[in-house]
Design an enzyme around this catalytic site. Structure first.
Site, PDB file in Angstrom:
ATOM      1  N   GLU A   1      -3.681  -2.355  14.573  1.00 36.58           N
ATOM      2  CA  GLU A   1      -4.002  -1.425  13.495  1.00 36.58           C
ATOM      3  C   GLU A   1      -4.511  -0.101  14.063  1.00 36.58           C
ATOM      4  O   GLU A   1      -4.098   0.978  13.620  1.00 36.58           O
ATOM      5  CB  GLU A   1      -5.057  -2.077  12.592  1.00 36.58           C
ATOM      6  CG  GLU A   1      -5.358  -1.336  11.323  1.00 36.58           C
ATOM      7  CD  GLU A   1      -6.335  -2.101  10.433  1.00 36.58           C
ATOM      8  OE1 GLU A   1      -6.637  -1.602   9.339  1.00 36.58           O
ATOM      9  OE2 GLU A   1      -6.809  -3.190  10.837  1.00 36.58           O
TER      10      GLU A   1
ATOM     11  N   TRP B   1       0.843  -1.196   0.000  1.00 35.06           N
ATOM     12  CA  TRP B   1       0.000   0.000   0.000  1.00 35.06           C
ATOM     13  C   TRP B   1       0.878   1.246   0.000  1.00 35.06           C
ATOM     14  O   TRP B   1       1.933   1.278   0.642  1.00 35.06           O
ATOM     15  CB  TRP B   1      -0.922   0.017   1.216  1.00 35.06           C
ATOM     16  CG  TRP B   1      -2.311  -0.444   0.924  1.00 35.06           C
ATOM     17  CD1 TRP B   1      -3.420   0.337   0.766  1.00 35.06           C
ATOM     18  CD2 TRP B   1      -2.766  -1.799   0.761  1.00 35.06           C
ATOM     19  NE1 TRP B   1      -4.522  -0.448   0.503  1.00 35.06           N
ATOM     20  CE2 TRP B   1      -4.146  -1.766   0.491  1.00 35.06           C
ATOM     21  CE3 TRP B   1      -2.123  -3.038   0.800  1.00 35.06           C
ATOM     22  CZ2 TRP B   1      -4.907  -2.913   0.279  1.00 35.06           C
ATOM     23  CZ3 TRP B   1      -2.857  -4.187   0.588  1.00 35.06           C
ATOM     24  CH2 TRP B   1      -4.233  -4.111   0.329  1.00 35.06           C
TER      25      TRP B   1
ATOM     26  N   ASP C   1     -10.949   5.723   5.153  1.00 37.24           N
ATOM     27  CA  ASP C   1     -11.948   5.216   4.221  1.00 37.24           C
ATOM     28  C   ASP C   1     -13.399   5.558   4.557  1.00 37.24           C
ATOM     29  O   ASP C   1     -14.137   6.055   3.723  1.00 37.24           O
ATOM     30  CB  ASP C   1     -11.840   3.691   4.121  1.00 37.24           C
ATOM     31  CG  ASP C   1     -10.465   3.226   3.702  1.00 37.24           C
ATOM     32  OD1 ASP C   1      -9.529   4.032   3.690  1.00 37.24           O
ATOM     33  OD2 ASP C   1     -10.326   2.040   3.386  1.00 37.24           O
TER      34      ASP C   1
ATOM     35  N   TRP D   1       0.667   4.787   1.053  1.00 33.18           N
ATOM     36  CA  TRP D   1       1.106   5.620   2.183  1.00 33.18           C
ATOM     37  C   TRP D   1       1.586   4.749   3.329  1.00 33.18           C
ATOM     38  O   TRP D   1       2.418   5.179   4.127  1.00 33.18           O
ATOM     39  CB  TRP D   1       0.065   6.656   2.577  1.00 33.18           C
ATOM     40  CG  TRP D   1      -1.170   6.278   3.330  1.00 33.18           C
ATOM     41  CD1 TRP D   1      -1.912   5.150   3.239  1.00 33.18           C
ATOM     42  CD2 TRP D   1      -1.834   7.115   4.289  1.00 33.18           C
ATOM     43  NE1 TRP D   1      -2.996   5.223   4.069  1.00 33.18           N
ATOM     44  CE2 TRP D   1      -2.987   6.424   4.722  1.00 33.18           C
ATOM     45  CE3 TRP D   1      -1.597   8.383   4.811  1.00 33.18           C
ATOM     46  CZ2 TRP D   1      -3.879   6.946   5.667  1.00 33.18           C
ATOM     47  CZ3 TRP D   1      -2.484   8.923   5.745  1.00 33.18           C
ATOM     48  CH2 TRP D   1      -3.603   8.207   6.164  1.00 33.18           C
ATOM     49  N   ASP D   2       1.130   3.511   3.399  1.00 35.41           N
ATOM     50  CA  ASP D   2       1.700   2.582   4.372  1.00 35.41           C
ATOM     51  C   ASP D   2       3.201   2.439   4.159  1.00 35.41           C
ATOM     52  O   ASP D   2       3.984   2.477   5.118  1.00 35.41           O
ATOM     53  CB  ASP D   2       1.046   1.203   4.243  1.00 35.41           C
ATOM     54  CG  ASP D   2      -0.405   1.191   4.658  1.00 35.41           C
ATOM     55  OD1 ASP D   2      -0.726   0.636   5.707  1.00 35.41           O
ATOM     56  OD2 ASP D   2      -1.228   1.740   3.897  1.00 35.41           O
TER      57      ASP D   2
END
Length: 480
Positions: A424, A55, A196, A57-58
């Protein structure tokens, strides 16, 4: 003097970023373990089970932490991502691993069809990607990775190779995504902003007809609790938006969702400042980039600042005006040291006030207004506290002269990251772990804060505080 003595004598001159600190070895070892387990050989997955690809920006946040373990791995992380860049400059939000089964994640490569639907936009032929983007943290990450071991970076030509790609990425955003004509960048899908299912998107999404539930299968519910994830209705709208964008050849400007978001634009400004520093390192002038960052900051304040509520608000360009919801996105511009003094002061007041409660009712920054009707302490971006936004706000508090608050936030990130097995995200009131554990950016950013130490000082020679002070001088400081 023998060779051992010579090497020992040189240690104070060259303190490598990846030397672990003497204390907090358990946290250091745990974070290093997570990053090793999520490493594929060329990049890092956010979570082996829930997010099995790379991913965008991860990877930027992961590289910031990886620089303390291996600057070479950190450089490789960013290089792998940028190798999947499209011809028009966009950096896709997912780079798919072809060895992962299609049903392991949705939307999968056969949904995005990047090499065919994205052909006109210059999608790569040899790797499958998504067609949307994520927040542009990459130049900031590249600069910090360079600073971790400048000798290695120069020997490999790291900055010289990534700079043209990063410049093209910013050019795409500034030229193709200024859909409002006011100088700021738009997101055309909630996934692009990274938060999101934020309540900020409820009104703009309400105009979108969702894709039928039978037309897709959510792989995320195989690995995460339904009460922690976006609803099926939200997902149906995400799928509809993405499919329409794909079917339009990934051309910008015609979609039903177009929002100027404060966090996305603030991170672009921070990365534009970092690009100016990279240009200087490469022997080019950074004056034009600093000037652009200053113009973008002025546009951000002019278009998105809401003095009545003391934070920035998203702007819905498809008829909704400023979005009334209070989100952590509206606080993230605190990371910019060039904000007017009255704006930065109001942001700190809002951050520590009843709507976000930092230092009183919360230890990490909630993703949404604690007093909002849509607040949910466990559902993804509708209330839980995330480690990347707290990391950004720790920097912002420090840059604007609040070291005590920054130290308290740093300590909370470290404690809750370790206690929750690098979750997370967490319940902002209780610190209860939510979502996936062993999450890569949680481990990486905890590692970064661990190495920088209380007070923002660097135990890794990355020049953090000097950069921030230099940035405040270069950008004119507070212009209150």
């Amino acid at each position: 003097m023998d060779r051992t003595a010579q090497l020992t004598a040189r240690l104070p001159e060259r303190e490598f970023a990846y030397d672990p600190p003497a204390s907090a070895s358990s946290l250091h070892a745990g974070a290093a373990r997570v990053l090793a387990e999520n490493w594929t050989g060329t990049s890092t997955v956010p979570s082996r089970s829930l997010y099995p690809h790379q991913w965008s920006w991860d990877s930027a946040f992961v590289a910031i932490g990886l620089r303390h373990l291996s600057p070479l791995r950190a450089q490789t992380e960013l290089e792998t991502l940028l190798a999947a860049q499209w011809g028009d400059g966009r950096v896709p939000h997912i780079v798919f691993n072809p060895s992962v089964p299609l049903d392991a994640y949705f939307p999968s490569p056969d949904f995005w069809r990047s090499s065919t639907a994205g052909r006109a936009a210059g999608a790569p032929r040899t790797v499958q990607t998504s067609g949307i983007v994520q927040p542009p943290v990459h130049a900031l990450a590249a600069w910090l990775v360079h600073r971790a071991d400048p000798g290695l970076s120069r020997a490999r030509g790291f900055l010289a190779r990534v700079y043209p790609r990063l410049a093209a990425w910013h050019r795409y955003l500034l030229h193709r995504r200024d859909l409002g004509g006011g100088g700021l960048v738009c997101v055309v899908h909630p996934w692009e902003q990274g938060m999101d299912n934020s309540p900020c998107w409820d009104a703009p999404l309400s105009r979108i007809t969702p894709a039928p539930a039978r037309s897709f299968r959510r792989a995320d519910l195989d690995h995460g609790a339904a009460e922690d994830r976006p609803t099926d209705l939200d997902y149906g709208r995400y799928v509809r938006l993405a499919a329409d964008y794909r079917d339009g050849g990934y051309a910008d400007g015609g979609g039903e969702f177009a929002v100027e978001d404060p966090a996305f634009n603030a991170l672009l400004i921070a990365s534009e400042q970092a690009l100016a520093r990279i240009a200087g390192e490469l022997g080019a002038g950074g004056t034009a980039r600093y000037a652009r960052a200053e113009r973008l900051t002025a546009a951000l304040v002019e278009r998105l600042w809401d003095p009545a509520s003391g934070l920035f608000r998203s702007l819905d360009l498809r008829g909704g005006g400023q979005v009334p919801e209070r989100s952590v996105s509206g606080l993230v511009p605190l990371v910019l040291p060039g904000l007017p003094r009255e704006v930065s002061g109001a942001l700190v007041g809002t951050l520590c006030g009843p709507h976000f409660g930092l230092g009183t009712s919360t230890e990490l920054v909630p993703s949404y207004d604690l007093l909002g009707e849509a607040f949910d302490p466990h559902r993804y971006w509708r209330g839980p506290a995330w480690f990347n936004t707290s990391w950004l706000l720790e920097r912002g508090l420090r840059a604007h002269g609040h070291p005590g608050r920054a130290d308290a936030l740093r300590a909370a990130v470290l404690r809750l990251a370790q206690a929750g097995d690098f979750a997370e995200y967490v319940d902002p009131h209780t610190g209860e772990a939510c979502g996936a554990t062993g999450f890569a950016w949680t481990a990486a950013l905890a590692l970064d804060l661990l190495h920088r130490g209380p007070g923002g000082g660097s135990g890794s020679g990355d020049g953090m505080r000097d950069e921030e002070r230099a940035g405040m001088r270069d950008e004119g400081g507070d212009r209150g």
